[in-house]
Write a protein that holds these residues in place. Sequence first.
Motif, PDB file in Angstrom:
ATOM      1  N   HIS A 117     -14.297  16.193  -2.182  1.00  0.00           N
ATOM      2  CA  HIS A 117     -15.562  15.875  -2.845  1.00  0.00           C
ATOM      3  C   HIS A 117     -15.336  15.050  -4.111  1.00  0.00           C
ATOM      4  O   HIS A 117     -16.098  14.112  -4.395  1.00  0.00           O
ATOM      5  CB  HIS A 117     -16.320  17.160  -3.180  1.00  0.00           C
ATOM      6  N   HIS A 118     -14.300  15.389  -4.870  1.00  0.00           N
ATOM      7  CA  HIS A 118     -14.045  14.675  -6.125  1.00  0.00           C
ATOM      8  C   HIS A 118     -13.746  13.199  -5.874  1.00  0.00           C
ATOM      9  O   HIS A 118     -14.336  12.319  -6.527  1.00  0.00           O
ATOM     10  CB  HIS A 118     -12.870  15.316  -6.857  1.00  0.00           C
ATOM     11  N   PHE A 119     -12.856  12.917  -4.943  1.00  0.00           N
ATOM     12  CA  PHE A 119     -12.457  11.526  -4.731  1.00  0.00           C
ATOM     13  C   PHE A 119     -13.489  10.744  -3.918  1.00  0.00           C
ATOM     14  O   PHE A 119     -13.537   9.512  -4.011  1.00  0.00           O
ATOM     15  CB  PHE A 119     -11.073  11.467  -4.084  1.00  0.00           C
ATOM     16  N   MET A 120     -14.307  11.439  -3.143  1.00  0.00           N
ATOM     17  CA  MET A 120     -15.430  10.761  -2.501  1.00  0.00           C
ATOM     18  C   MET A 120     -16.403  10.245  -3.557  1.00  0.00           C
ATOM     19  O   MET A 120     -16.866   9.103  -3.494  1.00  0.00           O
ATOM     20  CB  MET A 120     -16.140  11.728  -1.547  1.00  0.00           C
ATOM     21  N   LYS A 121     -16.701  11.088  -4.548  1.00  0.00           N
ATOM     22  CA  LYS A 121     -17.593  10.679  -5.628  1.00  0.00           C
ATOM     23  C   LYS A 121     -16.979   9.557  -6.464  1.00  0.00           C
ATOM     24  O   LYS A 121     -17.697   8.719  -7.019  1.00  0.00           O
ATOM     25  CB  LYS A 121     -17.908  11.869  -6.523  1.00  0.00           C
TER      26      LYS A 121
ATOM     27  N   ILE B 259      -4.157   4.665   0.335  1.00  0.00           N
ATOM     28  CA  ILE B 259      -4.734   5.376   1.482  1.00  0.00           C
ATOM     29  C   ILE B 259      -4.637   6.861   1.162  1.00  0.00           C
ATOM     30  O   ILE B 259      -3.546   7.412   1.018  1.00  0.00           O
ATOM     31  CB  ILE B 259      -3.992   5.042   2.781  1.00  0.00           C
ATOM     32  N   LEU B 260      -5.796   7.500   1.047  1.00  0.00           N
ATOM     33  CA  LEU B 260      -5.857   8.872   0.543  1.00  0.00           C
ATOM     34  C   LEU B 260      -6.182   9.855   1.659  1.00  0.00           C
ATOM     35  O   LEU B 260      -7.058   9.604   2.494  1.00  0.00           O
ATOM     36  CB  LEU B 260      -6.921   8.956  -0.554  1.00  0.00           C
ATOM     37  N   LEU B 261      -5.453  10.967   1.659  1.00  0.00           N
ATOM     38  CA  LEU B 261      -5.747  12.086   2.550  1.00  0.00           C
ATOM     39  C   LEU B 261      -6.010  13.307   1.676  1.00  0.00           C
ATOM     40  O   LEU B 261      -5.282  13.547   0.704  1.00  0.00           O
ATOM     41  CB  LEU B 261      -4.592  12.374   3.505  1.00  0.00           C
ATOM     42  N   ALA B 262      -7.052  14.061   2.004  1.00  0.00           N
ATOM     43  CA  ALA B 262      -7.447  15.207   1.179  1.00  0.00           C
ATOM     44  C   ALA B 262      -7.329  16.499   1.972  1.00  0.00           C
ATOM     45  O   ALA B 262      -7.947  16.647   3.028  1.00  0.00           O
ATOM     46  CB  ALA B 262      -8.874  15.033   0.667  1.00  0.00           C
ATOM     47  N   VAL B 263      -6.540  17.419   1.443  1.00  0.00           N
ATOM     48  CA  VAL B 263      -6.448  18.764   2.003  1.00  0.00           C
ATOM     49  C   VAL B 263      -7.226  19.680   1.061  1.00  0.00           C
ATOM     50  O   VAL B 263      -6.807  19.920  -0.070  1.00  0.00           O
ATOM     51  CB  VAL B 263      -4.984  19.230   2.119  1.00  0.00           C
ATOM     52  N   GLY B 264      -8.370  20.168   1.503  1.00  0.00           N
ATOM     53  CA  GLY B 264      -9.205  21.004   0.650  1.00  0.00           C
ATOM     54  C   GLY B 264     -10.477  20.290   0.228  1.00  0.00           C
ATOM     55  O   GLY B 264     -10.475  19.095  -0.070  1.00  0.00           O
TER      56      GLY B 264
ATOM     57  N   LYS C  32       0.820  -1.202   0.000  1.00  0.00           N
ATOM     58  CA  LYS C  32       0.000   0.000   0.000  1.00  0.00           C
ATOM     59  C   LYS C  32       0.857   1.255   0.000  1.00  0.00           C
ATOM     60  O   LYS C  32       1.992   1.249   0.452  1.00  0.00           O
ATOM     61  CB  LYS C  32      -0.937   0.003   1.214  1.00  0.00           C
ATOM     62  N   ILE C  33       0.262   2.341  -0.514  1.00  0.00           N
ATOM     63  CA  ILE C  33       0.925   3.637  -0.490  1.00  0.00           C
ATOM     64  C   ILE C  33      -0.044   4.676   0.081  1.00  0.00           C
ATOM     65  O   ILE C  33      -1.260   4.472   0.079  1.00  0.00           O
ATOM     66  CB  ILE C  33       1.390   4.086  -1.889  1.00  0.00           C
ATOM     67  N   GLY C  34       0.512   5.768   0.549  1.00  0.00           N
ATOM     68  CA  GLY C  34      -0.305   6.881   1.009  1.00  0.00           C
ATOM     69  C   GLY C  34      -0.180   8.042   0.036  1.00  0.00           C
ATOM     70  O   GLY C  34       0.911   8.317  -0.479  1.00  0.00           O
ATOM     71  N   VAL C  35      -1.278   8.699  -0.226  1.00  0.00           N
ATOM     72  CA  VAL C  35      -1.286   9.858  -1.122  1.00  0.00           C
ATOM     73  C   VAL C  35      -2.066  10.982  -0.447  1.00  0.00           C
ATOM     74  O   VAL C  35      -3.199  10.798  -0.009  1.00  0.00           O
ATOM     75  CB  VAL C  35      -1.932   9.531  -2.486  1.00  0.00           C
ATOM     76  N   CYS C  36      -1.436  12.154  -0.364  1.00  0.00           N
ATOM     77  CA  CYS C  36      -2.083  13.348   0.175  1.00  0.00           C
ATOM     78  C   CYS C  36      -2.240  14.353  -0.972  1.00  0.00           C
ATOM     79  O   CYS C  36      -1.242  14.750  -1.578  1.00  0.00           O
ATOM     80  CB  CYS C  36      -1.247  13.948   1.302  1.00  0.00           C
ATOM     81  N   ILE C  37      -3.469  14.724  -1.294  1.00  0.00           N
ATOM     82  CA  ILE C  37      -3.711  15.685  -2.373  1.00  0.00           C
ATOM     83  C   ILE C  37      -4.145  17.024  -1.788  1.00  0.00           C
ATOM     84  O   ILE C  37      -4.963  17.079  -0.871  1.00  0.00           O
ATOM     85  CB  ILE C  37      -4.757  15.170  -3.373  1.00  0.00           C
ATOM     86  N   ILE C  38      -3.576  18.109  -2.315  1.00  0.00           N
ATOM     87  CA  ILE C  38      -3.865  19.455  -1.824  1.00  0.00           C
ATOM     88  C   ILE C  38      -4.621  20.224  -2.899  1.00  0.00           C
ATOM     89  O   ILE C  38      -4.100  20.460  -3.995  1.00  0.00           O
ATOM     90  CB  ILE C  38      -2.571  20.199  -1.447  1.00  0.00           C
TER      91      ILE C  38
ATOM     92  N   GLY D 260     -15.302   7.156  -5.357  1.00  0.00           N
ATOM     93  CA  GLY D 260     -15.351   5.900  -4.613  1.00  0.00           C
ATOM     94  C   GLY D 260     -14.114   5.574  -3.809  1.00  0.00           C
ATOM     95  O   GLY D 260     -13.947   4.441  -3.356  1.00  0.00           O
ATOM     96  N   PHE D 261     -13.239   6.560  -3.583  1.00  0.00           N
ATOM     97  CA  PHE D 261     -12.039   6.322  -2.785  1.00  0.00           C
ATOM     98  C   PHE D 261     -12.378   6.410  -1.294  1.00  0.00           C
ATOM     99  O   PHE D 261     -13.219   7.214  -0.878  1.00  0.00           O
ATOM    100  CB  PHE D 261     -10.951   7.340  -3.116  1.00  0.00           C
ATOM    101  N   ASP D 262     -11.702   5.583  -0.521  1.00  0.00           N
ATOM    102  CA  ASP D 262     -11.842   5.633   0.929  1.00  0.00           C
ATOM    103  C   ASP D 262     -10.848   6.656   1.464  1.00  0.00           C
ATOM    104  O   ASP D 262      -9.636   6.420   1.466  1.00  0.00           O
ATOM    105  CB  ASP D 262     -11.572   4.249   1.531  1.00  0.00           C
TER     106      ASP D 262
END
Length: 285
Positions: A124-128, A114-119, A77-83, A130-132
């Motif tokens: 909203h985009h990645f929730m739609k 494993i996704l973390l969203a800043v903003g 697994k990898i972690g990705v944080c998008i800003i 289907g990402f956890d």
Amino acid sequence: MTQAIIAIKRRMKSIGNIRKITRAMEMVSMSKLNRVRSALFASRHYCGKLESIINDFLSAVGSVSHPLLEKRAGNGKIGVCIITSDTGLCRTYNQAVIRACESFMSGFRKEDIILLAVGKEGHHHFMKAGFDISGSYLELHGKYIVKSAEKIVDDLISLFLTEGLGEVYVAYTHFETTLRHKPKVEKFLNIECSLARSVDYIITEPDADTLAQEIIPRYLSEKFRLILLEALTSEHAARMFAMKTATDNANELMDALTLFRNKARQAAITKEVIEIASAAEAMKD
């Protein structure tokens, strides 16, 4: 004809009001851009020096025992944080970094990310999609907040250490100029430093491992601060440009409507003159 002129005047008034709003928002974005850009340039210099110290330190001591330096396969697994931004009016900015993030993640299975969203926009985009989303940080609103930045860094480190991730990446927008911003996906953990030594250190006290425990968290904190400032500067620049474009479009539309109104008014006057002349001729007969 009179009704047409009245309708044109109403539309011109509406566009004029919109132009005032877009112009005011352009000035607000310009003010915010100037402030955050100054902080960005200072942070670039400081972070660059700190990275040089880290490189020289690791080169001098040879090897240091620290979990954030370890290269490991992880559990796949990898972690990705998008800003992205919390507010709108900078759609191009958000779309570019989201596309870059999606392109990067296309090489992995969705369940291995494993996704973390800043903003809010990225959230909203990645929730739609289907990402956890493991963590969301939706309180920045275009401002650098120290506590929020520190919490994000702590969460990224915690994910890397406790979830057994192989790597952690950050997707953000790098600020180049006011009109040019480049979306990037950059590795955040584990730390990889160049071993090209430019300075020799004689380590006396404390020992190298203790120094690493102190300096590495500081380096990660400053690195993420720089990344966040890059993203915020790009956001304000994109919004300022968008509002300037909207104001310019309103000016062009106002010019076109003014010309159309003048033509309509001239046509009405000409028609009235013709009617008066025709009436005068009729009376002579």
